[in-house]
Design a protein around this motif. Structure first.
Motif, short mmCIF file in Angstrom:
data_model
loop_
_atom_site.label_atom_id
_atom_site.label_comp_id
_atom_site.label_asym_id
_atom_site.label_seq_id
_atom_site.Cartn_x
_atom_site.Cartn_y
_atom_site.Cartn_z
N LEU A 9 58.06 -16.19 45.65
CA LEU A 9 59.20 -15.95 46.55
C LEU A 9 60.49 -15.80 45.76
O LEU A 9 61.35 -14.97 46.09
CB LEU A 9 59.33 -17.09 47.55
N MET A 10 60.65 -16.59 44.70
CA MET A 10 61.87 -16.53 43.89
C MET A 10 61.91 -15.28 43.00
O MET A 10 62.94 -14.97 42.41
CB MET A 10 61.99 -17.78 43.01
N MET A 11 60.79 -14.55 42.91
CA MET A 11 60.78 -13.29 42.16
C MET A 11 61.44 -12.15 42.94
O MET A 11 61.80 -11.13 42.35
CB MET A 11 59.34 -12.89 41.82
N ILE A 12 61.60 -12.33 44.26
CA ILE A 12 62.16 -11.25 45.08
C ILE A 12 63.58 -10.85 44.65
O ILE A 12 63.88 -9.65 44.58
CB ILE A 12 62.10 -11.64 46.58
N PRO A 13 64.50 -11.82 44.35
CA PRO A 13 65.84 -11.38 43.88
C PRO A 13 65.81 -10.52 42.62
O PRO A 13 66.72 -9.72 42.40
CB PRO A 13 66.57 -12.71 43.63
N LEU A 14 64.75 -10.67 41.79
CA LEU A 14 64.66 -9.85 40.58
C LEU A 14 64.50 -8.36 40.91
O LEU A 14 64.78 -7.50 40.08
CB LEU A 14 63.47 -10.30 39.72
N SER A 15 64.02 -8.08 42.12
CA SER A 15 63.77 -6.69 42.51
C SER A 15 65.04 -5.86 42.58
O SER A 15 64.99 -4.64 42.54
CB SER A 15 63.06 -6.65 43.87
N PHE A 16 66.19 -6.52 42.69
CA PHE A 16 67.46 -5.78 42.83
C PHE A 16 68.14 -5.53 41.50
O PHE A 16 69.21 -4.93 41.45
CB PHE A 16 68.40 -6.55 43.76
N LEU A 17 67.53 -6.00 40.39
CA LEU A 17 68.11 -5.76 39.07
C LEU A 17 67.68 -4.40 38.55
O LEU A 17 66.73 -3.80 39.03
CB LEU A 17 67.68 -6.88 38.10
N ASN A 80 63.18 4.81 44.39
CA ASN A 80 63.42 3.57 45.12
C ASN A 80 62.56 2.42 44.58
O ASN A 80 61.82 1.76 45.31
CB ASN A 80 63.14 3.78 46.62
N MET A 81 62.68 2.18 43.28
CA MET A 81 61.84 1.19 42.61
C MET A 81 62.12 -0.23 43.10
O MET A 81 61.22 -1.07 43.15
CB MET A 81 62.06 1.29 41.10
N ASN A 82 63.36 -0.52 43.48
CA ASN A 82 63.70 -1.87 43.94
C ASN A 82 62.97 -2.21 45.22
O ASN A 82 62.42 -3.31 45.38
CB ASN A 82 65.22 -1.98 44.16
N MET A 83 62.94 -1.26 46.16
CA MET A 83 62.22 -1.50 47.41
C MET A 83 60.72 -1.62 47.16
O MET A 83 60.02 -2.43 47.78
CB MET A 83 62.49 -0.35 48.39
N TYR A 84 60.23 -0.82 46.21
CA TYR A 84 58.80 -0.89 45.89
C TYR A 84 58.43 -2.27 45.33
O TYR A 84 57.35 -2.81 45.65
CB TYR A 84 58.43 0.20 44.89
N MET A 85 59.31 -2.86 44.52
CA MET A 85 59.02 -4.17 43.95
C MET A 85 58.92 -5.23 45.05
O MET A 85 58.09 -6.15 44.98
CB MET A 85 60.12 -4.56 42.95
N ILE A 86 59.76 -5.12 46.07
CA ILE A 86 59.70 -6.07 47.19
C ILE A 86 58.37 -5.93 47.93
O ILE A 86 57.73 -6.93 48.28
CB ILE A 86 60.89 -5.85 48.15
N ILE A 87 57.94 -4.69 48.16
CA ILE A 87 56.66 -4.45 48.83
C ILE A 87 55.51 -5.00 47.99
O ILE A 87 54.57 -5.64 48.50
CB ILE A 87 56.45 -2.94 49.08
N ASN A 88 55.58 -4.80 46.68
CA ASN A 88 54.54 -5.28 45.77
C ASN A 88 54.45 -6.80 45.79
O ASN A 88 53.35 -7.37 45.85
CB ASN A 88 54.85 -4.78 44.36
N LEU A 89 55.60 -7.46 45.75
CA LEU A 89 55.62 -8.92 45.80
C LEU A 89 55.11 -9.45 47.13
O LEU A 89 54.42 -10.47 47.19
CB LEU A 89 57.03 -9.44 45.53
#
Length: 436
Positions: A9-17, A80-89
């Motif tokens: 769950l704490m990995m989600i903020p990393l998606s916006f970097l 849109n890699m940031n949104m993809y990272m959220i979906i992946n997580l």
């Protein structure tokens, strides 16, 4: 277990970097080592708040972390890699809950929720407009058969007062209970006759969607069958011949269907249906060798099929098509891929010393103990599997390519992803052979 969940769950903020994909790889590596070193020496290790691991869920959780990492590599550089990272997580988080939950209700809720990020991934990063229909197929096939399961879960809780797997032991003779429990996971595997959603979803999904579908989503069905098998052993022994017979005939028929495909991804998707039919046959024998053979086949298929889909996407990126009629002569066009493609196709047809070969030997022995004439259908399934794997390799690698230009186009990241699919398969093979 809760520690791992909060870490994800704490990995989600990393998606916006800006370098979210690189940071996520380090986090997935740390997560993999955390789960790997936690072990499963106890029956349920790392038990906390209705979550824990045993020997069945341990390897599937490790498989989930690895496939999530490979998904990030496969989609590197997409829009849109940031949104993809959220979906992946989100996908990884719900899959982790499915494989680690000790409660039937938690498993069911995550079983339903995992569809949402998967459909978003298919609709957002898919290729053709037909992905809308493929998403509907995937969604309604799963939801319609799983709604009766919710009613049954409430009924089980009313009868027993608990939802924990280790408390649920029944000897009911009501066939509808068995049908509702089993059919949900048969659709997810999928079993022959309810497999129509799988080729559509694979063809329309992006490469990461195909990897997570082949690598993990199909394994939810097998994992669920293993769990409920311990709940209703008597009913499985009484009705297993129905599912066994359907899978016995279906695996041969699907192997024939594979030879009629003109799309590389479609052929690999149908081959998954044939392999999952063998998983069902192993589980329905209710023997220890059948159970272990099916479990190992799920693990081997998770890496092998995911690697095949990733490599098919590499061909698609270079040639602009997934058709066999255009992807010809790739041995001269992409010579660096030929050997790796051959290894994947060999593992897909269960050549020794792969995990798939060892698991199919174990499944065959359990099938012979269940019904001695099963070997006729097993020979047919294995022969058709060898035929379509040989067809997949030879038709794409040999022949005359349209531009007659030879070069190696893979970069280091793509070679890394291909090797990391092969490495666990080889490690599992060495470990299993050392045990024998």
């Amino acid at each position: 277990m809760m520690m791992v969940m909060f870490f994800m769950l704490m990995m989600i903020p990393l998606s916006f970097l800006s370098l979210s994909w690189l940071l996520s790889q380090f986090c997935y590596l740390f997560l993999y080592m955390t789960v790997l070193l936690s072990g499963y020496s106890l029956f349920f290790s790392s038990v906390s708040y209705s979550y824990g691991m045993d020997s069945f869920s341990y390897n599937l959780i490790l498989l989930g972390v690895l496939i999530s990492s490979y998904m990030v590599i496969s989609m590197q550089g997409s829009f849109n890699m940031n949104m993809y990272m959220i979906i992946n997580l989100s996908l990884g988080f719900f899959l982790f809950i499915i494989f680690s939950s000790l409660s039937f209700l938690y498993m069911y809720i995550s079983f339903e929720f995992v569809l949402v990020p998967l459909v978003i991934l298919m609709l957002g990063w898919g290729y053709q407009p037909e992905r809308l229909m493929a998403g509907l197929y995937l969604f309604f096939y799963t939801v319609l058969v799983s709604l009766p399961l919710l009613i049954l879960i409430l009924y089980i809780y009313n009868k027993s007062g608990s939802m924990f797997f280790d408390y649920l032991k029944y000897s009911s003779k009501f066939s509808l209970i068995h049908f509702v429990l089993v059919f949900v996971f048969m659709v997810k595997l999928p079993m022959f006759l309810v497999h129509f959603w799988l080729p559509k979803a694979h063809v329309q999904a992006p490469v990461s969607g195909s990897m997570i579908l082949a690598g993990l989503m199909l394994k939810i069905g097998g994992y669920g069958l293993i769990r409920i098998m311990y709940m209703y052993e008597y009913m499985f022994m009484q009705y297993s011949y129905i599912w066994y017979s359907l899978s016995l005939v279906g695996s041969v028929l699907v192997g024939i269907v594979c030879l009629m495909q003109g799309d590389i991804k479609c052929l690999i998707a149908y081959s998954s249906v044939s392999h999952m039919g063998m998983v069902i046959m192993g589980l329905m024998t209710m023997s220890s060798w059948g159970l272990m053979g099916s479990y190992l086949l799920m693990l081997g298929h998770g890496f092998c099929s995911s690697g095949l889909f990733y490599m098919a996407n590499l061909f698609y990126m270079r040639t602009g098509s997934r058709s066999f009629f255009i992807n010809k002569g790739l041995m001269t066009y992409m010579p660096s891929c030929s050997m790796i493609w051959f290894i994947y196709c060999s593992f897909n047809m269960s050549c020794p010393p792969s995990v798939n070969f060892i698991s199919e030997v174990m499944i065959l022995s359990s099938m012979l103990s269940y019904w001695v004439n099963s070997f006729i259908f097993f020979i047919g399934t294995s022969f058709m599997c060898a035929c379509f794997s040989y067809y997949l390799y030879s038709y794409s690698q040999h022949g005359l390519h349209h531009n007659l230009y030879s070069f190696s186009t893979l970069n280091l990241m793509e070679f890394l992803c291909l090797f990391m699919h092969l490495f666990p398969l080889l490690v599992y093979s060495i470990i299993i052979m050392s045990l024998f």
